[in-house]
Enzyme design. Structure first.
Site, short mmCIF file in Angstrom:
data_model
loop_
_atom_site.label_atom_id
_atom_site.label_comp_id
_atom_site.label_asym_id
_atom_site.label_seq_id
_atom_site.Cartn_x
_atom_site.Cartn_y
_atom_site.Cartn_z
N PRO A 185 0.24 -0.90 -2.17
CA PRO A 185 1.09 -2.37 -2.79
C PRO A 185 2.61 -2.09 -2.71
O PRO A 185 3.00 -0.85 -2.35
CB PRO A 185 0.69 -2.21 -4.28
CG PRO A 185 0.55 -0.68 -4.58
CD PRO A 185 -0.06 -0.16 -3.28
N ALA B 87 2.71 -6.32 -9.27
CA ALA B 87 2.32 -5.96 -7.85
C ALA B 87 1.01 -6.74 -7.76
O ALA B 87 0.41 -7.29 -8.53
CB ALA B 87 2.06 -4.62 -8.30
N ASN B 88 0.50 -6.44 -6.55
CA ASN B 88 -0.64 -6.91 -5.90
C ASN B 88 -1.74 -5.76 -6.27
O ASN B 88 -1.21 -4.45 -6.30
CB ASN B 88 -0.81 -7.05 -4.53
CG ASN B 88 0.01 -8.37 -4.00
OD1 ASN B 88 0.65 -8.88 -4.78
ND2 ASN B 88 -0.77 -9.28 -3.21
N ARG B 89 -3.11 -5.94 -6.73
CA ARG B 89 -4.05 -4.71 -6.61
C ARG B 89 -4.15 -4.35 -5.30
O ARG B 89 -4.40 -4.98 -4.10
CB ARG B 89 -5.34 -5.46 -6.84
CG ARG B 89 -5.36 -5.83 -8.37
CD ARG B 89 -6.92 -6.21 -8.62
NE ARG B 89 -6.91 -7.00 -9.83
CZ ARG B 89 -6.56 -6.83 -11.09
NH1 ARG B 89 -6.48 -5.38 -11.30
NH2 ARG B 89 -6.78 -7.54 -12.01
N SER B 90 -4.13 -3.04 -4.91
CA SER B 90 -4.14 -2.23 -3.81
C SER B 90 -4.27 -1.10 -4.05
O SER B 90 -3.59 -0.05 -4.48
CB SER B 90 -3.23 -2.51 -2.59
OG SER B 90 -3.47 -1.74 -1.41
#
Ligand code: CTP
Ligand code: CA
Length: 223
Positions: free
Chosen positions: A21, A33-36
């Protein structure tokens, strides 16, 4: 230190991988943030290394550690990821597996935002982040193969095919992240590879096996 087989099909090739992310600060203690997890990008970098490539691995703050035997560049924000990516060029191929935050907080605070007792939340303003995949695809030092990822729901292949054209990359690796698939956050992936010549549905495989297949395709392309 770079360890790569001199005999592998990608020996002498430089491949850039973005992964994980990005974190976009709100203040010194908070971010969006994005989920990653970074698992798919990490597996891909390892698979490319195993085929003999020199790999530059530009990673945001991921859950999984980066692979050994690659050049690791750690970044936090999308703008840092773009700068690190451009600094790593030229490359023979670039694979953008990162889950880049689409927006950053434009009015991020240098000091911790405190609750003021009024019960009102602070107003955050957002600005769109640069598109690293599109910038590299349309840039002067464009690698001969540029691969994007697309996590989609609903009409996955149509969304991803449109994204391939819009961003100017050669291939898109699309996956269905609808909750019912259980893909998001799991150890397996089921992808559709979209190229200029067509669409291939790959079976549900471990992220490592998906990575090995994709690395193999990249090697075939670059010979
Ligand atoms: N990507 C990128 N830089 C960004 C956003 C996305 O390099 N600022 C890359 C991702 O690493 C991925 C591809 O573009 O390889 C597709 O990301 P995705 O989020 O699916 O595309 P978006 O254009 O942001 O579209 P959406 O509105 O669906 O999020
Ligand atoms: Ca996005």
């Amino acid at each position: 230190v770079e360890a790569h087989f001199s005999g592998g099909p990608l020996s002498g090739k430089h491949v850039l991988v973005t992964s994980g992310p990005t974190h976009e600060p709100i203040d010194p203690v908070r971010y969006i943030a994005n989920r990653s997890s970074g698992a798919q990008g990490t597996a891909l970098a390892a698979a490319l290394r195993d085929l003999g490539a020199r790999v530059t691995f530009v990673t945001g703050p991921a859950d999984v550690p980066p692979p050994a035997g690659v050049t690791v560049v750690r970044v936090e924000t999308a703008r840092e990821m773009l700068a690190a990516t451009q600094a790593a060029l030229p490359a023979d191929a670039a694979v953008m597996a990162a889950a880049v935050a689409d927006w950053r907080v434009d009015n991020a605070s240098g000091s911790k935002i405190k609750k003021d007792g009024s019960g009102k939340a602070p107003a955050l303003e957002f600005a769109e982040n640069p598109d690293i995949l599109a910038t590299v695809s349309k840039g002067a030092s464009r690698p001969s193969l540029v691969v994007g990822f697309a996590a989609e729901t609903d009409d996955v292949t149509a969304h991803a095919a449109a994204k391939r054209v819009r961003k100017g990359c050669d291939w898109i690796v699309a996956n269905d992240v609808a909750p019912a698939t259980g893909i998001m956050g799991g150890s397996e992936n089921a992808v559709t590879l979209i190229t200029d010549t067509g669409t291939e549905d790959w079976p549900r495989l471990s992220k490592e096996e998906t990575a090995r297949r994709l690395a193999g395709r990249i090697a075939e392309y670059l010979v």
